[in-house]
Design a protein around this motif. Structure first.
Motif, PDB file in Angstrom:
ATOM      1  N   ARG A 120       0.825  -1.192   0.000  1.00  0.00           N
ATOM      2  CA  ARG A 120       0.000   0.000   0.000  1.00  0.00           C
ATOM      3  C   ARG A 120       0.869   1.254   0.000  1.00  0.00           C
ATOM      4  O   ARG A 120       0.579   2.225  -0.675  1.00  0.00           O
ATOM      5  N   ARG A 121       1.960   1.223   0.771  1.00  0.00           N
ATOM      6  CA  ARG A 121       2.871   2.363   0.783  1.00  0.00           C
ATOM      7  C   ARG A 121       3.513   2.573  -0.583  1.00  0.00           C
ATOM      8  O   ARG A 121       3.601   3.687  -1.084  1.00  0.00           O
ATOM      9  N   ARG A 122       3.936   1.448  -1.209  1.00  0.00           N
ATOM     10  CA  ARG A 122       4.581   1.560  -2.517  1.00  0.00           C
ATOM     11  C   ARG A 122       3.589   2.060  -3.558  1.00  0.00           C
ATOM     12  O   ARG A 122       3.915   2.887  -4.398  1.00  0.00           O
ATOM     13  N   ALA A 123       2.349   1.538  -3.485  1.00  0.00           N
ATOM     14  CA  ALA A 123       1.338   1.976  -4.441  1.00  0.00           C
ATOM     15  C   ALA A 123       1.028   3.453  -4.264  1.00  0.00           C
ATOM     16  O   ALA A 123       0.864   4.195  -5.230  1.00  0.00           O
ATOM     17  N   SER A 124       0.957   3.892  -3.007  1.00  0.00           N
ATOM     18  CA  SER A 124       0.674   5.304  -2.770  1.00  0.00           C
ATOM     19  C   SER A 124       1.826   6.175  -3.259  1.00  0.00           C
ATOM     20  O   SER A 124       1.603   7.262  -3.801  1.00  0.00           O
ATOM     21  N   LEU A 125       3.069   5.713  -3.114  1.00  0.00           N
ATOM     22  CA  LEU A 125       4.214   6.462  -3.614  1.00  0.00           C
ATOM     23  C   LEU A 125       4.185   6.536  -5.138  1.00  0.00           C
ATOM     24  O   LEU A 125       4.432   7.601  -5.720  1.00  0.00           O
ATOM     25  N   ASP A 126       3.867   5.413  -5.797  1.00  0.00           N
ATOM     26  CA  ASP A 126       3.757   5.432  -7.261  1.00  0.00           C
ATOM     27  C   ASP A 126       2.624   6.358  -7.705  1.00  0.00           C
ATOM     28  O   ASP A 126       2.747   7.059  -8.716  1.00  0.00           O
ATOM     29  N   ALA A 127       1.519   6.344  -6.948  1.00  0.00           N
ATOM     30  CA  ALA A 127       0.403   7.230  -7.297  1.00  0.00           C
ATOM     31  C   ALA A 127       0.805   8.691  -7.154  1.00  0.00           C
ATOM     32  O   ALA A 127       0.436   9.538  -7.985  1.00  0.00           O
ATOM     33  N   LYS A 128       1.574   9.010  -6.112  1.00  0.00           N
ATOM     34  CA  LYS A 128       2.032  10.384  -5.941  1.00  0.00           C
ATOM     35  C   LYS A 128       2.957  10.802  -7.077  1.00  0.00           C
ATOM     36  O   LYS A 128       2.855  11.924  -7.587  1.00  0.00           O
ATOM     37  N   LYS A 129       3.849   9.892  -7.479  1.00  0.00           N
ATOM     38  CA  LYS A 129       4.738  10.209  -8.598  1.00  0.00           C
ATOM     39  C   LYS A 129       3.943  10.408  -9.882  1.00  0.00           C
ATOM     40  O   LYS A 129       4.244  11.306 -10.680  1.00  0.00           O
ATOM     41  N   ALA A 130       2.930   9.559 -10.095  1.00  0.00           N
ATOM     42  CA  ALA A 130       2.099   9.690 -11.295  1.00  0.00           C
ATOM     43  C   ALA A 130       1.359  11.018 -11.300  1.00  0.00           C
ATOM     44  O   ALA A 130       1.282  11.704 -12.322  1.00  0.00           O
ATOM     45  N   ARG A 131       0.806  11.401 -10.146  1.00  0.00           N
ATOM     46  CA  ARG A 131       0.099  12.679 -10.061  1.00  0.00           C
ATOM     47  C   ARG A 131       1.034  13.852 -10.307  1.00  0.00           C
ATOM     48  O   ARG A 131       0.678  14.820 -10.977  1.00  0.00           O
ATOM     49  N   SER A 132       2.248  13.763  -9.766  1.00  0.00           N
ATOM     50  CA  SER A 132       3.222  14.834 -10.005  1.00  0.00           C
ATOM     51  C   SER A 132       3.573  14.929 -11.482  1.00  0.00           C
ATOM     52  O   SER A 132       3.705  16.038 -12.025  1.00  0.00           O
ATOM     53  N   GLY A 133       3.711  13.774 -12.131  1.00  0.00           N
ATOM     54  CA  GLY A 133       4.011  13.781 -13.558  1.00  0.00           C
ATOM     55  C   GLY A 133       2.890  14.387 -14.381  1.00  0.00           C
ATOM     56  O   GLY A 133       3.141  15.190 -15.301  1.00  0.00           O
ATOM     57  N   TYR A 134       1.641  14.029 -14.058  1.00  0.00           N
ATOM     58  CA  TYR A 134       0.503  14.591 -14.781  1.00  0.00           C
ATOM     59  C   TYR A 134       0.387  16.097 -14.554  1.00  0.00           C
ATOM     60  O   TYR A 134       0.046  16.852 -15.474  1.00  0.00           O
ATOM     61  N   MET A 135       0.680  16.552 -13.342  1.00  0.00           N
ATOM     62  CA  MET A 135       0.646  17.988 -13.077  1.00  0.00           C
ATOM     63  C   MET A 135       1.745  18.704 -13.852  1.00  0.00           C
ATOM     64  O   MET A 135       1.555  19.839 -14.306  1.00  0.00           O
ATOM     65  N   PHE A 136       2.877  18.048 -14.021  1.00  0.00           N
ATOM     66  CA  PHE A 136       3.986  18.665 -14.739  1.00  0.00           C
ATOM     67  C   PHE A 136       3.651  18.853 -16.219  1.00  0.00           C
ATOM     68  O   PHE A 136       4.007  19.882 -16.824  1.00  0.00           O
ATOM     69  N   VAL A 137       2.989  17.859 -16.832  1.00  0.00           N
ATOM     70  CA  VAL A 137       2.685  17.933 -18.268  1.00  0.00           C
ATOM     71  C   VAL A 137       1.297  18.496 -18.536  1.00  0.00           C
ATOM     72  O   VAL A 137       0.905  18.616 -19.699  1.00  0.00           O
ATOM     73  N   ALA A 138       0.555  18.839 -17.484  1.00  0.00           N
ATOM     74  CA  ALA A 138      -0.813  19.337 -17.668  1.00  0.00           C
ATOM     75  C   ALA A 138      -0.862  20.605 -18.531  1.00  0.00           C
ATOM     76  O   ALA A 138      -1.717  20.697 -19.425  1.00  0.00           O
TER      77      ALA A 138
END
Length: 325
Positions: free
Chosen positions: A23-41
């Protein structure tokens, strides 16, 4: 019975531990994914809101005859033209000549830029005095060639005043570094064909442009070289591998993904440069129907996509991706 209960409790405890870790790893991957989407938004929104409508209109114009409405000049009247504009583009011999010239320029520039930038990156990755200064020197042309400086340089090159010097009547400028005769004398005993001699001559005489267009590729190669673990090179030295063997067995495979990235980047940069003959012809088309230039641009775009796909398919056969399990 007590032993079974302990085993069951241990199993449930370990299962809860792995679930919590996952769950911790999934949440970390989700945070990285959200940061990436915000960067290219911003880029995605710009493409969807600004460029996509323009692209759709451009495709529609290439298949239509466009006229201004006499009663309302602010509106356009579109009539279906089918593939007539594309046929006109294919029948335009000047466009075909410019396209072939652009492809010839691509074949010449891409290998030279990739090899040169890789060589410079390998040299600048070594420990030496003033390494940061040398890196800045090789990247300065990228900064200078942007903006108004690029416009001035492109205008000079298209007008024929690109600094070649005075023509001495031998087919080249007086300031050319080498001539065909010089290289023929040098390679006279090596049984080298005239085509390769001409390529070497063009390569040496265009060394300024090669350096000018290699700055970004050099930085990408440097980033790839610095990502290689020094322990790998230490192991090679312990095993007695030479520098040549280390380069081809370790360095080259490890940076092969960067070679693919730089190849794609160089192809796109070469095709979209204003000094490219095909781009220059399309931007300055003065035919009776401007819709033909739009058809030329889309044909040019399709050719670029096909070349990138072919290069990617060929390069992917030797690209090495390190697994980080």
């Amino acid at each position: 019975m007590t032993k079974d209960i302990n085993v069951a409790s241990n199993a449930s405890g370990s299962g809860a531990f792995f679930k919590k870790l996952f769950r911790r790893r999934a949440s970390l991957d989700a945070k990285k994914a959200r940061s990436g989407y915000m960067f290219v938004a911003p880029f995605i929104l710009g493409v969807l809101l600004i460029y996509l409508p323009i692209l759709i209109d451009s495709v529609w114009f290439s298949f239509s005859n466009v006229e201004f409405n006499p009663s309302d000049p602010s509106t356009l009247i579109l009539t279906n033209a089918g593939f007539e504009h594309y046929k006109s583009a294919l029948n335009n011999q000047s466009f075909i000549t410019a396209l072939l010239s652009g492809l010839q320029q691509l074949v010449f520039e891409v290998p030279a830029i990739i090899v040169f930038s890789l060589f410079i990156a390998v040299v600048l990755n070594q420990k030496m005095l003033g390494r940061a200064m040398f890196r800045a020197i090789f990247f300065v042309p990228v900064i200078i060639s942007t903006g108004i400086m690029e416009s001035i340089n492109d205008a000079d090159m298209m007008s024929g005043n690109s600094g070649e010097g005075i023509d001495d009547g031998t087919g080249g400028g007086a300031s050319d570094i080498v001539s065909v005769l010089d290289v023929q004398v040098l390679f006279s005993g090596m049984k080298i064909g005239g085509g390769l001699v001409g390529y070497v001559v063009d390569l040496v005489n265009n060394v300024y442009n090669i350096i000018n267009y290699s700055g970004v590729q050099m930085l990408i190669f440097l980033a790839g070289l610095q990502s290689i673990s020094p322990a790998i090179y230490e192991a090679c030295r312990i095993d007695g591998a030479s520098g040549w063997e280390t380069f081809w067995k370790v360095t080259f495979p490890m940076i092969s993904p960067m070679i693919l990235v730089n190849a794609v980047y160089t192809i796109i940069d070469s095709f979209t440069r204003t000094t490219n003959p095909a781009m220059y012809f399309i931007n300055n088309y003065n035919g009776p129907n401007e819709e033909v230039s739009i058809a030329m641009a889309w044909m040019y775009f399709i050719i670029v996509i096909i070349i990138i796909a072919v290069v990617g398919a060929i390069a992917s056969s030797f690209v090495f991706y390190q697994r980080r399990d």
